[in-house]
Design a protein around this motif. Structure first.
Motif, PDB file in Angstrom:
ATOM      1  N   GLU A  89      65.104 -84.164  10.725  1.00  0.00           N
ATOM      2  CA  GLU A  89      65.301 -84.193   9.195  1.00  0.00           C
ATOM      3  C   GLU A  89      63.927 -83.934   8.591  1.00  0.00           C
ATOM      4  O   GLU A  89      63.818 -83.185   7.448  1.00  0.00           O
ATOM      5  CB  GLU A  89      65.762 -85.622   8.929  1.00  0.00           C
ATOM      6  N   GLU A  93      63.081 -80.775   5.987  1.00  0.00           N
ATOM      7  CA  GLU A  93      62.533 -81.048   4.890  1.00  0.00           C
ATOM      8  C   GLU A  93      61.322 -80.067   4.485  1.00  0.00           C
ATOM      9  O   GLU A  93      60.923 -79.560   3.348  1.00  0.00           O
ATOM     10  CB  GLU A  93      61.965 -82.278   4.721  1.00  0.00           C
ATOM     11  N   ASN A  96      61.617 -76.585   3.886  1.00  0.00           N
ATOM     12  CA  ASN A  96      62.250 -76.403   2.607  1.00  0.00           C
ATOM     13  C   ASN A  96      60.864 -76.423   1.528  1.00  0.00           C
ATOM     14  O   ASN A  96      61.304 -76.509   0.465  1.00  0.00           O
ATOM     15  CB  ASN A  96      63.411 -77.270   2.111  1.00  0.00           C
ATOM     16  N   ASP A 117      70.993 -79.197   3.894  1.00  0.00           N
ATOM     17  CA  ASP A 117      70.840 -80.540   4.258  1.00  0.00           C
ATOM     18  C   ASP A 117      70.828 -81.024   5.525  1.00  0.00           C
ATOM     19  O   ASP A 117      71.825 -80.709   6.249  1.00  0.00           O
ATOM     20  CB  ASP A 117      72.000 -81.350   3.198  1.00  0.00           C
TER      21      ASP A 117
END
Length: 304
Positions: A89, A93, A96, A117
């Motif tokens: 995760e 992140e 991005n 996501d």
């Protein structure tokens, strides 16, 4: 005298006004390149920071998974899986990340995110691998999701431009092409290993303890091999940073040269200006003296 410049530039230069216009145009263009280089340098620095974050996640997850052995308990497997999931995760992140109003790792599609996501993607990977009973079968399913052309990663995860790279002007003769995106094979290999580690620690996958141990250990080994690829990308971006710095030096040198030429054209000769000022001062003093003497030519002064 106070500005050091000719008051009437047009009269002073005459036909050479064209040369001054050309110099002004060049200085404006160089200023634009200098601003672009500053922005490009900041973009590359931000990308290097993100890659540093990816390396941190790789190291943490690799260390945890390589510590798994035949004696590891289910709770240890779950904790290692949690670390891998958090790394997965965090990597999404980081990739991005935006610098200003532009996405860093989406190629030319700078307005949107590079990746979808992370939780949704991991759920889709899990659904693809669910039902596999051996470490080899789970690993194969995850590899296929990431590496198959038109597969899960390309259609669901990667949201950026699949063909173009960010290109920025460095100067009149050179462009800087940042040839790295979130769909790079190094990124896929990193995410594959993190996903395998996360699935191995997920009890709902239905893997035996031995299969989960094997999957996490192999994923940890795979993460070790990602290290050299990640370092290679950092080196490539570092080379681009060097090119940007070199271009900035060239532009600064040109701006200084053109600026000096422009100043030579519009500057007033200080010696000539001082001579003219002295002459004017003498004229004014003479005028004041005559005015004062004439003001005393009254009958009273005459009789006195």
């Amino acid at each position: 005298m106070t500005t050091g410049r000719k008051e009437d530039i047009v009269e002073h230069l005459g036909p050479d006004q064209i040369v001054l216009t050309s110099l002004d145009r060049q200085l404006s263009l160089l200023g634009s390149y200098a601003s672009a280089n500053t922005s490009t340098g900041q973009t590359l620095a931000a990308m290097q920071t993100v890659l540093g974050t990816l390396e941190d996640q790789r190291q943490a997850s690799s260390s945890a998974m390589l510590a798994i052995n035949e004696a590891s308990t289910p709770s240890q497997l779950e904790e290692t899986g949690r670390i891998a999931r958090l790394g997965f995760e965090a990597t999404f992140e980081a990739l991005n990340t935006r610098w200003g109003d532009q996405s860093l790792f989406a190629g030319n599609a700078v307005t949107g995110p590079a990746l979808a996501d992370a939780s949704d993607m991991l759920a889709d990977i899990k659904a693809t691998a669910l039902g596999a009973t051996s470490a080899t079968d789970v690993a194969a399913a995850v590899d296929a999701w990431f590496d198959t052309p038109g597969g899960g990663f390309e259609t669901l995860a990667y949201q950026g431009d699949p063909t173009g790279f960010m290109t920025r002007p460095a100067d009149q003769t050179q462009d800087i092409s940042i040839e790295f995106r979130a769909d790079d094979q190094m990124i896929r290999d990193l995410l594959k290993s993190l996903a395998k580690g996360a699935l191995a620690g997920d009890p709902t996958m239905g893997l035996t303890q031995a299969a989960a141990q094997d999957l996490q250990k192999s994923a940890g080994v795979n993460l070790l091999s990602v290290s050299s690829s990640l370092a290679g990308v950092q080196s490539r971006l570092g080379h681009l940073e060097g090119q940007v710095q070199d271009a900035a030096v060239r532009i600064a040198t040109q701006k200084t040269s053109f600026g000096m030429a422009r100043n030579d054209m519009v500057s007033a000769d200080p010696f000539e200006t001082a001579t003219q000022l002295d002459a004017l001062q003498v004229q004014l003093e003479t005028h004041y003296a005559l005015t004062a003497r004439l003001s005393r030519l009254t009958l009273t002064e005459y009789l006195r």
